[in-house]
Design a protein around this motif. Structure first.
Motif, mmCIF file in Angstrom:
data_model
loop_
_atom_site.group_PDB
_atom_site.id
_atom_site.type_symbol
_atom_site.label_atom_id
_atom_site.label_comp_id
_atom_site.label_asym_id
_atom_site.label_seq_id
_atom_site.Cartn_x
_atom_site.Cartn_y
_atom_site.Cartn_z
ATOM 1 N N VAL A 92 0.824 -1.198 0.000
ATOM 2 C CA VAL A 92 0.000 0.000 0.000
ATOM 3 C C VAL A 92 0.865 1.257 0.000
ATOM 4 N N ALA A 93 0.550 2.165 -0.925
ATOM 5 C CA ALA A 93 1.235 3.457 -0.963
ATOM 6 C C ALA A 93 0.827 4.286 0.253
ATOM 7 N N GLU A 94 1.788 4.932 0.888
ATOM 8 C CA GLU A 94 1.518 5.693 2.107
ATOM 9 C C GLU A 94 0.730 6.964 1.799
ATOM 10 N N ASN A 95 -0.265 7.213 2.620
ATOM 11 C CA ASN A 95 -1.045 8.451 2.556
ATOM 12 C C ASN A 95 -1.788 8.584 3.880
ATOM 13 N N ALA A 96 -1.163 9.258 4.833
ATOM 14 C CA ALA A 96 -1.718 9.355 6.185
ATOM 15 C C ALA A 96 -3.079 10.038 6.204
ATOM 16 N N LYS A 97 -3.345 10.915 5.224
ATOM 17 C CA LYS A 97 -4.613 11.635 5.197
ATOM 18 C C LYS A 97 -5.737 10.816 4.575
ATOM 19 N N MET A 98 -5.399 9.719 3.910
ATOM 20 C CA MET A 98 -6.405 8.912 3.239
ATOM 21 C C MET A 98 -6.105 7.429 3.487
ATOM 22 N N PRO A 99 -6.571 6.854 4.598
ATOM 23 C CA PRO A 99 -6.305 5.443 4.897
ATOM 24 C C PRO A 99 -6.803 4.523 3.787
ATOM 25 N N PHE A 100 -6.108 3.409 3.644
ATOM 26 C CA PHE A 100 -6.471 2.392 2.657
ATOM 27 C C PHE A 100 -7.328 1.343 3.358
ATOM 28 N N VAL A 101 -8.469 1.013 2.791
ATOM 29 C CA VAL A 101 -9.415 0.088 3.410
ATOM 30 C C VAL A 101 -9.730 -1.044 2.439
ATOM 31 N N VAL A 102 -9.612 -2.277 2.921
ATOM 32 C CA VAL A 102 -9.987 -3.449 2.140
ATOM 33 C C VAL A 102 -11.194 -4.097 2.802
ATOM 34 N N GLN A 103 -12.269 -4.238 2.052
ATOM 35 C CA GLN A 103 -13.473 -4.908 2.545
ATOM 36 C C GLN A 103 -13.512 -6.304 1.945
ATOM 37 N N ALA A 104 -13.638 -7.325 2.792
ATOM 38 C CA ALA A 104 -13.772 -8.715 2.349
ATOM 39 C C ALA A 104 -14.991 -9.294 3.054
ATOM 40 N N GLY A 105 -16.155 -9.225 2.402
ATOM 41 C CA GLY A 105 -17.387 -9.624 3.067
ATOM 42 C C GLY A 105 -17.667 -8.678 4.207
ATOM 43 N N ASN A 106 -17.832 -9.228 5.420
ATOM 44 C CA ASN A 106 -18.069 -8.381 6.593
ATOM 45 C C ASN A 106 -16.796 -8.125 7.393
ATOM 46 N N LYS A 107 -15.640 -8.429 6.761
ATOM 47 C CA LYS A 107 -14.358 -8.172 7.408
ATOM 48 C C LYS A 107 -13.718 -6.947 6.789
ATOM 49 N N VAL A 108 -13.081 -6.128 7.625
ATOM 50 C CA VAL A 108 -12.488 -4.875 7.162
ATOM 51 C C VAL A 108 -11.045 -4.788 7.643
ATOM 52 N N VAL A 109 -10.161 -4.375 6.729
ATOM 53 C CA VAL A 109 -8.756 -4.132 7.072
ATOM 54 C C VAL A 109 -8.444 -2.678 6.751
ATOM 55 N N GLN A 110 -7.954 -1.928 7.751
ATOM 56 C CA GLN A 110 -7.614 -0.525 7.570
ATOM 57 C C GLN A 110 -6.105 -0.343 7.703
ATOM 58 N N VAL A 111 -5.512 0.377 6.737
ATOM 59 C CA VAL A 111 -4.061 0.578 6.761
ATOM 60 C C VAL A 111 -3.744 2.000 6.314
ATOM 61 N N LEU A 112 -2.518 2.429 6.647
ATOM 62 C CA LEU A 112 -2.002 3.707 6.134
ATOM 63 C C LEU A 112 -0.986 3.438 5.038
ATOM 64 N N GLY A 113 -0.027 2.596 5.298
ATOM 65 C CA GLY A 113 0.972 2.200 4.318
ATOM 66 C C GLY A 113 1.658 0.950 4.815
ATOM 67 N N THR A 114 1.551 -0.142 4.089
ATOM 68 C CA THR A 114 2.016 -1.401 4.645
ATOM 69 C C THR A 114 2.035 -2.487 3.592
ATOM 70 N N HIS A 115 2.639 -3.624 3.940
ATOM 71 C CA HIS A 115 2.627 -4.821 3.108
ATOM 72 C C HIS A 115 1.870 -5.904 3.861
ATOM 73 N N PHE A 116 0.838 -6.453 3.248
ATOM 74 C CA PHE A 116 0.075 -7.501 3.927
ATOM 75 C C PHE A 116 -0.587 -8.418 2.910
ATOM 76 N N ASN A 117 -0.951 -9.601 3.369
ATOM 77 C CA ASN A 117 -1.645 -10.592 2.544
ATOM 78 C C ASN A 117 -3.031 -10.814 3.135
ATOM 79 N N LEU A 118 -4.026 -10.847 2.259
ATOM 80 C CA LEU A 118 -5.402 -11.080 2.699
ATOM 81 C C LEU A 118 -5.970 -12.244 1.921
#
Length: 375
Positions: free
Chosen positions: A218-244
């Motif tokens: 995820v590209a860093e952007n502190a003013k605009m968090p990155f959100v991944v919705q997977a069904g009823n599960k939510v992952v919120q990030v600012l800038g990071t590497h992760f597997n879903l």
């Protein structure tokens, strides 16, 4: 059986010079060792040295990253490398159960090849663009320009407006693809997956929706968090590497953090992950935290491998079904096995099944159906 031929193949594997075809032939010949009354051990040379070489190198030659592939049964644990040692020590190996195991007769008809870079990009107007490893095309979607090249979709956005234009990238079973979102976030999409995303991000968050599995940088952007919705599960990030991983056929949705920090929300639970941790999310349970997750295992698919470390038969077979676009059927109970090691995803299905057969699991293939046999 030609003992000299089998001994020669074993030596080539030990030296790291065997081809995939020779490994397949070796497994086929090895499955017939039990039909022989005795072995001429003079053909095998220095047994201890050959055994050491085989133990260290046979599975590396077969495409297994760690030096082992073993099956652990309920009452006994047997290293798969012992199958090779049976040859170099002169021990007679008897086949277990059905003759329909590994070998050239395993696959009838057309060879089932591994997955490749292929996907379908559905634009906001409903137009579908079929993608493969070829490229060199560009198109416009709202304020974004879409470039297609080298197995990758790249969005460049000239304006923050236009996030109402949602696109969907879908990989079929047997497909994978890479995507660079308008904000510069990189996404690797695994087989049988889809990602819904805007052609341009605006507002106070960058939100995408995932079905299946993806790896995000995820590209860093502190003013605009990155959100991944997977069904009823939510992952919120600012800038990071992760597997879903959020396949519906798997027992849980797994969020695994490699770098940075992510907040995982599921029903009434919230967990803040640290690097190296994994959150397991099930519909009928609270979030389960794994403090020391196997990073290599979890992102093996992105690096071109099937990860088998500690996985049971059903999990491994679901991985094969998604990558080779096949159906799995069990002729009886699911074999109670667990595996270790990793196998290249670039192998044809026959080679993968031959490697797994060395761990005591047997198959029959009918068309695009893999039938797992019970001894």
């Amino acid at each position: 059986m030609n003992q000299e031929q089998l001994a020669g193949l074993a030596q080539r594997i030990a030296e790291g010079n065997a081809t995939a075809e020779e490994i397949t032939l070796y497994n086929h010949l090895l499955s017939k060792v039990g039909e022989e009354e005795h072995w001429d051990e003079s053909l095998l040379g220095d047994q201890e040295e050959t055994a050491r070489l085989l133990r260290d190198r046979i599975y590396q030659s077969a495409g297994i990253r760690k030096n082992r592939l073993r099956s652990m049964m309920v009452k006994v644990s047997v290293a798969a490398a012992v199958l090779a040692l049976f040859v170099v020590t002169g021990i007679k190996l008897r086949k277990a159960g059905n003759k329909e195991t590994a070998g050239n007769a395993l696959l009838a008809g057309k060879t089932i090849v591994p997955g490749s870079d292929k996907a379908v990009l559905t634009l906001a107007n409903g137009r579908e663009v079929v993608l493969d490893s070829a490229g060199g095309r560009s198109m416009q979607q709202g304020n974004s320009t879409i470039h297609l090249h080298n197995g990758q979709v790249v969005y460049t956005n000239s304006s923050a407006r236009g996030n109402e234009a949602y696109n969907v990238l879908t990989t079929p079973p047997g497909g994978q693809y890479q995507l660079i979102l308008p904000d510069g976030t990189k996404v690797w999409l695994n087989a049988a997956s889809s990602l819904r995303f805007p052609a341009g991000f605006s507002g106070n968050q960058r939100k995408v929706e995932l079905k299946g599995e993806a790896y995000f940088e995820v590209a860093e952007n502190a003013k605009m968090p990155f959100v991944v919705q997977a069904g009823n599960k939510v992952v919120q990030v600012l800038g990071t590497h992760f597997n879903l991983m959020a396949y519906p056929e798997e027992p849980s949705t797994n969020v695994t953090l490699l770098e940075g920090a992510v907040k995982v929300l599921h029903q009434t639970d919230t967990v803040l992950l640290k690097p190296g941790q994994q959150a397991k999310l099930s519909d009928n349970r609270r979030i389960e935290l794994v403090k020391h997750a196997d990073m290599e295992k979890i992102i093996a698919w992105k690096n071109g491998y099937f990860s088998l470390n500690g996985e049971g038969t059903a999990v491994v077979m679901r991985q094969l079904a998604r990558w080779y676009n096949t159906e799995i059927e069990y002729a009886g109970q699911v074999p109670d096995l667990k595996f270790e090691g990793s196998i290249k995803r670039s192998y044809e299905l026959e080679d993968v099944l031959n490697i797994l057969a060395a761990s005591g699991i047997h198959f029959r293939v009918e068309g695009r159906k893999i039938i797992v046999l019970t001894e």
